[in-house]
Scaffold this active site. Structure first.
Site, mmCIF file in Angstrom:
data_model
loop_
_atom_site.group_PDB
_atom_site.id
_atom_site.type_symbol
_atom_site.label_atom_id
_atom_site.label_comp_id
_atom_site.label_asym_id
_atom_site.label_seq_id
_atom_site.Cartn_x
_atom_site.Cartn_y
_atom_site.Cartn_z
ATOM 1 N N TYR A 101 0.871 -1.182 0.000
ATOM 2 C CA TYR A 101 0.000 0.000 0.000
ATOM 3 C C TYR A 101 0.906 1.229 0.000
ATOM 4 C CZ TYR A 101 -3.903 -3.065 1.416
ATOM 5 O OH TYR A 101 -4.857 -4.047 1.476
ATOM 6 N N GLY A 144 -18.760 -2.898 0.157
ATOM 7 C CA GLY A 144 -19.033 -3.156 -1.258
ATOM 8 C C GLY A 144 -17.868 -2.857 -2.170
ATOM 9 N N PHE A 201 -13.589 -5.201 1.347
ATOM 10 C CA PHE A 201 -14.701 -4.496 0.708
ATOM 11 C C PHE A 201 -16.000 -4.715 1.504
ATOM 12 C CE2 PHE A 201 -12.511 -5.192 -3.699
ATOM 13 C CZ PHE A 201 -11.617 -4.186 -3.426
HETATM 14 N N1 LIG Z 1 -6.832 -8.918 0.753
HETATM 15 C C1 LIG Z 1 -7.033 -8.053 -0.207
HETATM 16 O O1 LIG Z 1 -6.715 -8.278 -1.371
HETATM 17 C C2 LIG Z 1 -7.671 -6.728 0.112
HETATM 18 C C3 LIG Z 1 -8.225 -5.956 -0.927
HETATM 19 C C4 LIG Z 1 -8.819 -4.761 -0.593
HETATM 20 C C5 LIG Z 1 -8.873 -4.341 0.712
HETATM 21 N N2 LIG Z 1 -8.319 -5.091 1.713
HETATM 22 C C6 LIG Z 1 -8.366 -4.661 3.131
HETATM 23 O O2 LIG Z 1 -9.717 -4.517 3.504
HETATM 24 C C7 LIG Z 1 -9.917 -3.222 4.097
HETATM 25 C C8 LIG Z 1 -11.377 -2.808 3.947
HETATM 26 O O3 LIG Z 1 -11.762 -2.702 2.626
HETATM 27 P P1 LIG Z 1 -11.781 -1.328 1.865
HETATM 28 O O4 LIG Z 1 -11.302 -0.189 2.679
HETATM 29 O O5 LIG Z 1 -10.987 -1.628 0.667
HETATM 30 O O6 LIG Z 1 -13.278 -1.172 1.377
HETATM 31 P P2 LIG Z 1 -14.660 -0.783 2.080
HETATM 32 O O7 LIG Z 1 -14.471 -0.727 3.582
HETATM 33 O O8 LIG Z 1 -15.710 -1.649 1.499
HETATM 34 O O9 LIG Z 1 -14.913 0.670 1.519
HETATM 35 C C9 LIG Z 1 -14.144 1.741 1.815
HETATM 36 C C10 LIG Z 1 -14.850 2.962 1.206
HETATM 37 O O10 LIG Z 1 -15.981 3.260 2.020
HETATM 38 C C11 LIG Z 1 -15.861 4.587 2.547
HETATM 39 N N3 LIG Z 1 -16.340 4.505 3.935
HETATM 40 C C12 LIG Z 1 -15.756 3.900 5.016
HETATM 41 N N4 LIG Z 1 -16.530 4.020 6.106
HETATM 42 C C13 LIG Z 1 -17.645 4.699 5.721
HETATM 43 C C14 LIG Z 1 -18.802 5.128 6.387
HETATM 44 N N5 LIG Z 1 -19.009 4.890 7.695
HETATM 45 N N6 LIG Z 1 -19.741 5.807 5.668
HETATM 46 C C15 LIG Z 1 -19.572 6.057 4.349
HETATM 47 N N7 LIG Z 1 -18.478 5.691 3.667
HETATM 48 C C16 LIG Z 1 -17.522 5.008 4.336
HETATM 49 C C17 LIG Z 1 -14.412 4.969 2.403
HETATM 50 O O11 LIG Z 1 -14.278 6.347 2.128
HETATM 51 P P3 LIG Z 1 -13.755 7.390 3.237
HETATM 52 O O12 LIG Z 1 -12.271 7.284 3.260
HETATM 53 O O13 LIG Z 1 -14.245 8.689 2.706
HETATM 54 O O14 LIG Z 1 -14.402 7.027 4.523
HETATM 55 C C18 LIG Z 1 -13.993 4.166 1.167
HETATM 56 O O15 LIG Z 1 -14.326 4.861 -0.018
HETATM 57 C C19 LIG Z 1 -8.868 -2.364 3.409
HETATM 58 O O16 LIG Z 1 -8.607 -1.168 4.095
HETATM 59 C C20 LIG Z 1 -7.692 -3.306 3.364
HETATM 60 O O17 LIG Z 1 -7.019 -3.297 4.623
HETATM 61 C C21 LIG Z 1 -7.734 -6.282 1.421
#
Ligand SMILES: NC(=O)c1ccc[n+]([C@@H]2O[C@H](COP(=O)([O-])OP(=O)(O)OC[C@H]3O[C@@H](n4cnc5c(N)ncnc54)[C@H](OP(=O)(O)O)[C@@H]3O)[C@@H](O)[C@H]2O)c1
Length: 293
Positions: A55, A209, A206
């Site tokens: 990252y 989503g 995700f």
């Molecule tokens: N193993 C893998 O290949 C892999 C792949 C992807 C991710 N991950 C891990 O999984 C974690 C979680 O997934 P993710 O961050 O990718 O996706 P997610 O949690 O599904 O979505 C994050 C998105 O949602 C927004 N968000 C977060 N909290 C919110 C809330 N309470 N209300 C409205 N919007 C909100 C964030 O924007 P804002 O910043 O504006 O809040 C961002 O745009 C990652 O941080 C990473 O550590 C792992």
């Protein structure tokens, strides 16, 4: 409380991917704000942070180290290996056994720790079934060697199909499975079921989503069932989506990603939302949405 492998953790942790710059590449516009999110997460009880050296690269691990080192004793740091970035920010596989070992050491260096609590083997088989990957057995053996050497406590697998979960359980024992899963995308329900059967922690990525472009939260807000439950509990649609996940399995751990203190606080407050049987029934009807990765 729940468990990450054998380690007691709170059910809501923090996914650090959103702290890098656009496209998870380079530094964020406001590194102070990113460090403030991390410090607030610890204040609110986060004891499980999901990250990776790729990252940024290095950017997110360095923000974590700058903000939180020396780390609280109870903080579990989890990383993933199997990919690397090119000069333009593209994502390439780097999954040969020697590359996995080097990547673990890069994580130890950039986080400033001697041992990772858990390292996920990130595979490509789930989304790109045609891609040629190194043999799973060899990859797991490389991580098991590092576990024997004391560099890793637990091994996990990420972005995998059910058969890989079975093999990994048999060969090395696993502390978590990390696959995409949310109320908008339940296609990996069989993997979740396998985790339930074996008592393995399931950590959905995700969870809202999609990480990219804010599409997940927008789709949640547009869904009539999610909105109705949100109104009833006086919470946001994103909070309902996270509460729904918590209700699926007692060893499901959340790592929602955010770069905003306000969203972090909302995400942590989800622990107090109690969805009842009517809510869960209504939410079963949520239409899957392809929000893009
Ligand atoms: N193993 C893998 O290949 C892999 C792949 C992807 C991710 N991950 C891990 O999984 C974690 C979680 O997934 P993710 O961050 O990718 O996706 P997610 O949690 O599904 O979505 C994050 C998105 O949602 C927004 N968000 C977060 N909290 C919110 C809330 N309470 N209300 C409205 N919007 C909100 C964030 O924007 P804002 O910043 O504006 O809040 C961002 O745009 C990652 O941080 C990473 O550590 C792992």
């Amino acid at each position: 409380m729940s468990f990450l492998g054998d380690k007691p953790v709170h059910r809501i942790g923090f996914g650090a991917m959103q702290l890098a710059g656009p496209g998870v590449f380079g530094p964020p516009a406001d590194p102070d704000a990113a460090r403030a999110v991390l410090r607030r997460a610890i204040e609110l009880g986060v004891d499980h942070i999901d990250t990776s050296q790729y990252y940024g690269p290095d950017v997110v691990n360095e923000l974590i180290r700058e903000a939180l080192h020396p780390y609280p004793d109870n903080l579990r740091l989890v990383t993933k290996v199997g990919a690397e970035r090119d000069a333009e920010g593209g994502w390439n596989a780097a999954a040969e056994p020697h590359q996995l070992k080097a990547a673990v050491h890069e994580n130890l260096r950039s986080l400033g720790v001697e041992r990772m609590d858990l390292v996920n083997l990130r595979r490509f088989e789930r989304d790109n079934p045609d891609v040629q990957e190194p043999a799973l057995e060899d990859q797991l053996a490389a991580l098991a060697e590092l576990r024997d050497a004391g560099d890793i406590d637990l091994i996990g697998v990420s972005s995998v199909r059910p058969q890989t979960v079975r093999v990994a359980i048999d060969l090395v024992g696993i502390g978590e499975v990390q696959n995409p899963f949310s109320i908008l995308d339940r296609s990996d329900a069989p993997v979740l079921e396998l985790c339930r059967e074996h008592g393995v922690s399931f950590v959905p990525y995700f969870p809202l989503g999609s990480a990219f472009g804010g599409g997940g939260p927008r789709a949640l807000a547009a869904d009539p069932q999610v909105s109705a439950v949100a109104e009833k509990h006086r919470v946001t649609p994103s909070q309902v989506a996270l509460a729904w996940l918590l209700a699926q399995y007692d060893r499901l751990l959340l790592i929602p990603g955010t770069s905003s203190v306000a969203h972090l606080e909302q995400n942590m407050a989800v622990i107090d939302i109690e969805l009842d049987a009517d809510d869960l029934k209504a939410l079963e009807g949520v239409q899957p949405v392809q929000v893009g990765h």
